[in-house]
Design a protein around this motif. Structure first.
Motif, PDB file in Angstrom:
ATOM      1  N   ARG A  94     105.824  48.945  -9.979  1.00  0.00           N
ATOM      2  CA  ARG A  94     105.246  47.694  -9.504  1.00  0.00           C
ATOM      3  C   ARG A  94     103.723  47.733  -9.540  1.00  0.00           C
ATOM      4  N   GLN A  95     103.153  48.907  -9.368  1.00  0.00           N
ATOM      5  CA  GLN A  95     101.699  49.029  -9.440  1.00  0.00           C
ATOM      6  C   GLN A  95     101.187  48.767 -10.851  1.00  0.00           C
ATOM      7  N   VAL A  96     101.878  49.311 -11.865  1.00  0.00           N
ATOM      8  CA  VAL A  96     101.395  49.090 -13.239  1.00  0.00           C
ATOM      9  C   VAL A  96     101.578  47.632 -13.647  1.00  0.00           C
ATOM     10  N   VAL A  97     102.635  46.984 -13.159  1.00  0.00           N
ATOM     11  CA  VAL A  97     102.824  45.559 -13.443  1.00  0.00           C
ATOM     12  C   VAL A  97     101.759  44.734 -12.740  1.00  0.00           C
ATOM     13  N   ALA A  98     101.423  45.100 -11.507  1.00  0.00           N
ATOM     14  CA  ALA A  98     100.388  44.374 -10.762  1.00  0.00           C
ATOM     15  C   ALA A  98      99.040  44.478 -11.461  1.00  0.00           C
TER      16      ALA A  98
END
Length: 480
Positions: free
Chosen positions: A246-250
């Motif tokens: 989710r961090q890389v998508v954010a």
């Protein structure tokens, strides 16, 4: 410091210094033992070999659509100058993969379960990330380096076991590194989605689609007492709420800023309307306990309850208890042979008993048993230049007599297609249907050619598994 250790240290330093190159994505020095020119040559050769073994979908409009989506992503990537080729493989498997140098493949089986152009772009973007970050090259270099390290340790220490230890350590490094590569590919894919106007969240949607597939097949496999293999990638060990993912998508969403984002649902559904679902005519069609193949003019019948598994290279079937199995392969004869001659040739030095000749319209056959603790029923059927070879046996429980009547029944059912069977030999296809008020998957499953699994499969196809229902007015994928 002893002489062998000094020699070993110097050689290892030489390997590191001569095997590094800047990563096209991060700019960091990676351990690689291949130039970009060599990478392109490797990818080109590998793709040529692969496309001799795998067939591509013949729908040129669909191929052009996938190439167009992929090309837009590629031009926004870290390596826009490569000659990218995005191709749809004619396989029902739910999979996608990339070869070095820009050769990216997605199976039509995965296309069936995606629900928007953004989700297609997420799959292609993930595979594109493997190419732009040179993951294939880095893994091959790691494997080459591990082998070289094994040789160096053996030379430097004189202890051959040290080479075995380095191989074990190298294998562990590569497997661990693989998980990091999958996360990096997801992050790069999300970044390329943002750069081309797609929602980076589509990366999470795709992983949800794949996770649903995996969960469904694992549940079925558990109920049937068998194992199942899943799609490669990060989702196999991390759920969609994985914090790192989710961090890389954010981070990718931040790149998009105020740029308009789109899903392309209508465009995608239009592109896959009519897509073959399940086995293709080229592979042959399974209908319950029947198998039909138009190009081979072939029909076979199996006992009720037997499970058929149709692969491009072999047709497998097993008994309900999964202990008895029968396999059929096709060969082309380079010279005339009788069925008996062919069977004896394939049996080699193995003894044959209970030999029996049989025949039918346009063909001749010969069957026998290879005796022993793991006895086998074998048969050959010759029809012109075509040779059909059957091998049947059991695992775990025997003896062969428990299953042999069924094996003989299958072999004896060999026949040319009857006129009434030709319609059944046509493949199933994805069709679009607008949901009406009151529609649910239980009603849509009634009369479906998908059989007892229709309700679950329709939910999977439309992103509503395990308990979701369609909304009135929504476009649905059904199978006809």
């Amino acid at each position: 410091m002893s002489g062998p250790v000094v020699l070993l240290s110097g050689l290892l330093l030489l390997v590191v210094l001569t095997g590094c190159a800047p990563n096209p994505v991060t700019g960091r020095q990676d351990f690689v033992m291949m130039s970009e020119a060599q990478e392109l040559t490797l990818g080109r050769q590998a793709s040529q070999q692969l496309e001799q073994q795998l067939s591509m979908v013949g729908d040129e409009a669909l191929q052009a659509y996938v190439q167009g989506v992929g090309q837009r992503l590629a031009q926004a990537s870290h390596r826009p100058g490569l000659d990218y080729r995005f191709r749809v493989v004619d396989s029902a498997d739910v999979n996608a993969f990339a070869l070095p140098g820009g050769h990216i493949y997605i199976h039509r089986g995965l296309l069936a379960y995606l629900n928007s152009e953004a989700e297609l772009a997420a799959v292609l973007g993930h595979e594109l990330g493997h190419v732009t970050a040179r993951h294939g090259v880095r893994q091959q270099s790691m494997a080459m380096g591990t082998g070289l390290l094994s040789d160096l340790l053996t030379i430097g220490t004189g202890v051959r076991a040290a080479g075995d230890l380095s191989n074990i350590l190298g294998t562990a490094m590569v497997r661990g590194y693989g998980r990091e590569m999958e996360l990096e590919a997801d992050g790069l894919g999300a970044e390329y989605l943002a750069r081309t106007g797609y929602r980076p969240q589509a990366m999470l949607s795709v992983i949800g689609v794949l996770k649903d597939q995996d969960d469904y097949h694992r549940q079925r496999a558990a109920a049937e007492g068998r194992e199942v293999a899943g799609y490669h990638g990060l989702f196999a060990t991390h759920p969609t709420h994985d914090q790192r993912l989710r961090q890389v998508v954010a981070r990718a969403e931040a790149l998009a800023g105020d740029q308009a984002q789109h899903d392309g649902i209508g465009e995608y559904l239009k592109a896959i309307d009519g897509l073959v679902y399940g086995s293709s005519a080229r592979e042959g069609i399974v209908r319950g306990s029947q198998f039909f193949h138009v190009d081979l003019d072939l029909a076979l019948s199996y006992p009720q309850g037997w499970v058929l598994v149709n692969r491009p290279d072999v047709l497998l079937a097993h008994t309900p208890d999964q202990q008895g199995f029968i396999a059929l392969v096709l060969e082309r004869l380079s010279r005339p042979l009788t069925a008996e001659e062919l069977l004896r040739q394939r049996a080699g030095n193995q003894r044959l008993v209970q030999e029996q000749a049989f025949s039918g319209p346009g063909y001749q056959g010969y069957m026998a048993i290879i005796p022993g603790n793991q006895a086998r029923r074998v048969a050959a059927i010759v029809r012109g230049e075509q040779a059909f070879l059957f091998v049947a046996g059991f695992r775990g429980r025997g003896p062969l007599e428990l299953y042999d009547a069924g094996f003989v029944e299958v072999i004896g059912s060999f026949r040319a297609l009857e006129a009434s069977e030709r319609a059944q030999a046509e493949p199933l296809r994805i069709r679009l249907r607008r949901a009406r008020v009151g529609d649910n998957y239980a009603s849509l499953a009634q009369g479906s050619p998908l059989g007892e699994e229709a309700e679950a499969r329709l939910r999977l196809l439309n992103g509503h598994w395990p308990t979701g229902e369609p909304a009135a007015g929504q476009w649905l994928k059904v199978v006809k």
